[in-house]
Motif scaffolding. Structure first.
Motif, PDB file in Angstrom:
ATOM      1  N   SER A 118      25.133  55.317  90.440  1.00 53.45           N
ATOM      2  CA  SER A 118      26.405  56.037  90.543  1.00 53.45           C
ATOM      3  C   SER A 118      26.211  57.537  90.359  1.00 53.45           C
ATOM      4  N   ILE A 119      25.383  57.911  89.403  1.00 61.14           N
ATOM      5  CA  ILE A 119      25.153  59.332  89.130  1.00 61.14           C
ATOM      6  C   ILE A 119      24.394  59.989  90.278  1.00 61.14           C
ATOM      7  N   ILE A 120      23.341  59.336  90.772  1.00 58.86           N
ATOM      8  CA  ILE A 120      22.530  59.930  91.840  1.00 58.86           C
ATOM      9  C   ILE A 120      23.316  60.023  93.143  1.00 58.86           C
ATOM     10  N   LEU A 121      24.046  58.971  93.482  1.00 59.54           N
ATOM     11  CA  LEU A 121      24.722  58.932  94.777  1.00 59.54           C
ATOM     12  C   LEU A 121      25.968  59.802  94.829  1.00 59.54           C
ATOM     13  N   GLU A 122      26.767  59.820  93.769  1.00 60.12           N
ATOM     14  CA  GLU A 122      28.061  60.493  93.857  1.00 60.12           C
ATOM     15  C   GLU A 122      28.328  61.504  92.751  1.00 60.12           C
ATOM     16  N   PHE A 123      28.218  61.071  91.523  1.00 57.85           N
ATOM     17  CA  PHE A 123      28.746  61.916  90.453  1.00 57.85           C
ATOM     18  C   PHE A 123      27.976  63.223  90.294  1.00 57.85           C
ATOM     19  N   ALA A 124      26.650  63.191  90.394  1.00 55.89           N
ATOM     20  CA  ALA A 124      25.893  64.439  90.253  1.00 55.89           C
ATOM     21  C   ALA A 124      26.119  65.373  91.442  1.00 55.89           C
ATOM     22  N   PRO A 125      25.914  64.934  92.686  1.00 49.66           N
ATOM     23  CA  PRO A 125      26.089  65.879  93.797  1.00 49.66           C
ATOM     24  C   PRO A 125      27.538  66.191  94.130  1.00 49.66           C
ATOM     25  N   THR A 126      28.403  65.189  94.184  1.00 49.47           N
ATOM     26  CA  THR A 126      29.761  65.396  94.693  1.00 49.47           C
ATOM     27  C   THR A 126      30.707  65.871  93.600  1.00 49.47           C
ATOM     28  N   PHE A 127      30.751  65.164  92.485  1.00 45.74           N
ATOM     29  CA  PHE A 127      31.691  65.523  91.425  1.00 45.74           C
ATOM     30  C   PHE A 127      31.391  66.911  90.869  1.00 45.74           C
ATOM     31  N   CYS A 128      30.114  67.199  90.649  1.00 46.53           N
ATOM     32  CA  CYS A 128      29.749  68.523  90.128  1.00 46.53           C
ATOM     33  C   CYS A 128      30.048  69.613  91.152  1.00 46.53           C
ATOM     34  N   SER A 129      29.878  69.317  92.446  1.00 43.78           N
ATOM     35  CA  SER A 129      30.191  70.308  93.478  1.00 43.78           C
ATOM     36  C   SER A 129      31.677  70.605  93.517  1.00 43.78           C
ATOM     37  N   ILE A 130      32.505  69.595  93.305  1.00 45.42           N
ATOM     38  CA  ILE A 130      33.951  69.817  93.275  1.00 45.42           C
ATOM     39  C   ILE A 130      34.328  70.685  92.078  1.00 45.42           C
ATOM     40  N   ILE A 131      33.688  70.444  90.942  1.00 45.62           N
ATOM     41  CA  ILE A 131      33.932  71.290  89.773  1.00 45.62           C
ATOM     42  C   ILE A 131      33.522  72.733  90.072  1.00 45.62           C
ATOM     43  N   LEU A 132      32.365  72.909  90.693  1.00 42.12           N
ATOM     44  CA  LEU A 132      31.887  74.252  91.018  1.00 42.12           C
ATOM     45  C   LEU A 132      32.758  74.915  92.086  1.00 42.12           C
ATOM     46  N   ALA A 133      33.330  74.113  92.975  1.00 41.78           N
ATOM     47  CA  ALA A 133      34.232  74.678  93.982  1.00 41.78           C
ATOM     48  C   ALA A 133      35.419  75.344  93.317  1.00 41.78           C
ATOM     49  N   GLY A 134      35.908  74.752  92.235  1.00 39.79           N
ATOM     50  CA  GLY A 134      37.024  75.358  91.519  1.00 39.79           C
ATOM     51  C   GLY A 134      36.608  76.582  90.728  1.00 39.79           C
ATOM     52  N   LYS A 135      35.500  76.482  90.006  1.00 45.24           N
ATOM     53  CA  LYS A 135      35.063  77.600  89.155  1.00 45.24           C
ATOM     54  C   LYS A 135      34.484  78.747  89.966  1.00 45.24           C
ATOM     55  N   VAL A 136      33.499  78.428  90.805  1.00 46.36           N
ATOM     56  CA  VAL A 136      32.789  79.457  91.555  1.00 46.36           C
ATOM     57  C   VAL A 136      33.615  79.943  92.745  1.00 46.36           C
ATOM     58  N   GLY A 137      34.299  78.997  93.418  1.00 41.07           N
ATOM     59  CA  GLY A 137      35.070  79.375  94.601  1.00 41.07           C
ATOM     60  C   GLY A 137      36.160  80.382  94.298  1.00 41.07           C
ATOM     61  N   SER A 138      36.873  80.169  93.210  1.00 41.35           N
ATOM     62  CA  SER A 138      37.933  81.113  92.850  1.00 41.35           C
ATOM     63  C   SER A 138      37.359  82.477  92.494  1.00 41.35           C
ATOM     64  N   TYR A 139      36.182  82.484  91.837  1.00 39.90           N
ATOM     65  CA  TYR A 139      35.536  83.763  91.500  1.00 39.90           C
ATOM     66  C   TYR A 139      35.130  84.521  92.761  1.00 39.90           C
ATOM     67  N   ILE A 140      34.521  83.818  93.718  1.00 43.25           N
ATOM     68  CA  ILE A 140      34.069  84.477  94.947  1.00 43.25           C
ATOM     69  C   ILE A 140      35.248  85.065  95.709  1.00 43.25           C
TER      70      ILE A 140
END
Length: 246
Positions: free
Chosen positions: A82-104
Motif C-alpha cells: 500500500s505504501i509503495i504503490l499509493e501512499f508514498a508517491p500519490t498521497f505525499c504528492s497531493i500534500i506537496l501540491a497543497g504546500k508547494v503549489g500554493s507557494y509557487i
C-alpha cells in the motif's frame, strides 16, 4: 478562456521554460535555492505524515484480519504494498501540491502583479526560464529522495504501531515486509513521483505567471492552482496505473 486555450497556453509556456539558461552560475544558485524552498522545507511534513500513515495502514489491516486462518505476516505485506504503490508517491504528492503549489503560485503571482516579471522581460531575460526552470529541476531532483524517505518511514510506522499496540508481532511484520519483493513496483512509484513532481512545479507556475489583478487575484490563483494540480495528479495516477500495472 476555455480549457483548450489553457492547455495550449500551458504548452507554449513549457517551450519557453526549457530553453537554455542564460547564465550557468545564476541558474545553479537558483536551483539550490529552490531545492531548499520546495524540498528541504517539506521534509518535516512528509516525515510526519508518512510515519503515521504507515501506522494507520498496519493497524487497519490488523483489525480487518479476523480469521485465525489468515497469517499475521500479511499485515506487513499489505502495508508495504500500500505504501509503495499509493501512499508514498500519490498521497505525499497531493500534500506537496497543497504546500508547494500554493507557494509557487503566490511567489510568481506576486512578481507578476508588482511588475517584476515585466522588468525581467525589459532587461532581455527569459522570465519563464529564469523563474520556472529551476523549480522544475529542483522538484525532479529532490522529490525521488522524498519518496524513498516516505516509503521507509511508512513501513517503519507500521512496525512501530504493531510494537506499541501489540496487535501483531514484530517478527511477523518484518517477514511480511520482506515477502515477495517486486522491484518493478518501486520503479513504478518513482515514475509516478517524477511525473507528479513535474506537475507540481509547472501547473502552479502557470497560474502564477499569467495571473491578472492584485493580491486578491493572486490568492484566487493559488487556490485554483492547488485544485488543478491535485486533479491532474489523480488523473495521471489513473493513467499510469492502467499503462504500467495492467
Amino acid at each position: 478562456m476555455n480549457y483548450i486555450e489553457h492547455i495550449g497556453k500551458y504548452f507554449i509556456m513549457l517551450r519557453q521554460v526549457f530553453k537554455k539558461p542564460q547564465r550557468g552560475r545564476v541558474f545553479y544558485e537558483a536551483v539550490m535555492r529552490e531545492i531548499d524552498e520546495l524540498g528541504l522545507k517539506s521534509l518535516g511534513i512528509i516525515m510526519f505524515i508518512s510515519f503515521f500513515i504507515g501506522g494507520v495502514i498496519a493497524l487497519q489491516t490488523a483489525l480487518n484480519i479476523t480469521s485465525p486462518f489468515i497469517p499475521k505476516y500479511l499485515i506487513g505485506f499489505a502495508t508495504k504494498r500500500s505504501i509503495i504503490l499509493e501512499f508514498a508517491p500519490t498521497f505525499c504528492s497531493i500534500i506537496l501540491a497543497g504546500k508547494v503549489g500554493s507557494y509557487i503560485t503566490s511567489s510568481i503571482g506576486a512578481m507578476r502583479v508588482t511588475e517584476q516579471i515585466d522588468a525581467l522581460e525589459v532587461m532581455g531575460i527569459n522570465s519563464l526560464n529564469h523563474l520556472v526552470f529551476p523549480k522544475v529541476i529542483a522538484t525532479l531532483f529532490f522529490y525521488p529522495f522524498l519518496l524513498i524517505l516516505a516509503m521507509f518511514l511508512g513501513i517503519l510506522g507500521g512496525y512501530f504501531a504493531g510494537f506499541v499496540s501489540g496487535m501483531f508481532s514484530s517478527v511477523d511484520y518484518i517477514y511480511g515486509v520482506q515477502m515477495e519483493f517486486d522491484g518493478f513496483l518501486v520503479f513504478y512509484a518513482f515514475i509516478k513521483t517524477i511525473i507528479f513532481a513535474f506537475l507540481i512545479a509547472t501547473v502552479p507556475s502557470y497560474h502564477g505567471y499569467y495571473v491578472k489583478g492584485g493580491s486578491i487575484a493572486v490568492g484566487k490563483a493559488s487556490t485554483q492552482s492547488v485544485v488543478w494540480t491535485i486533479i491532474l495528479i489523480v488523473i495521471a495516477n489513473y493513467i499510469l496505473t492502467q499503462l504500467l500495472l495492467t
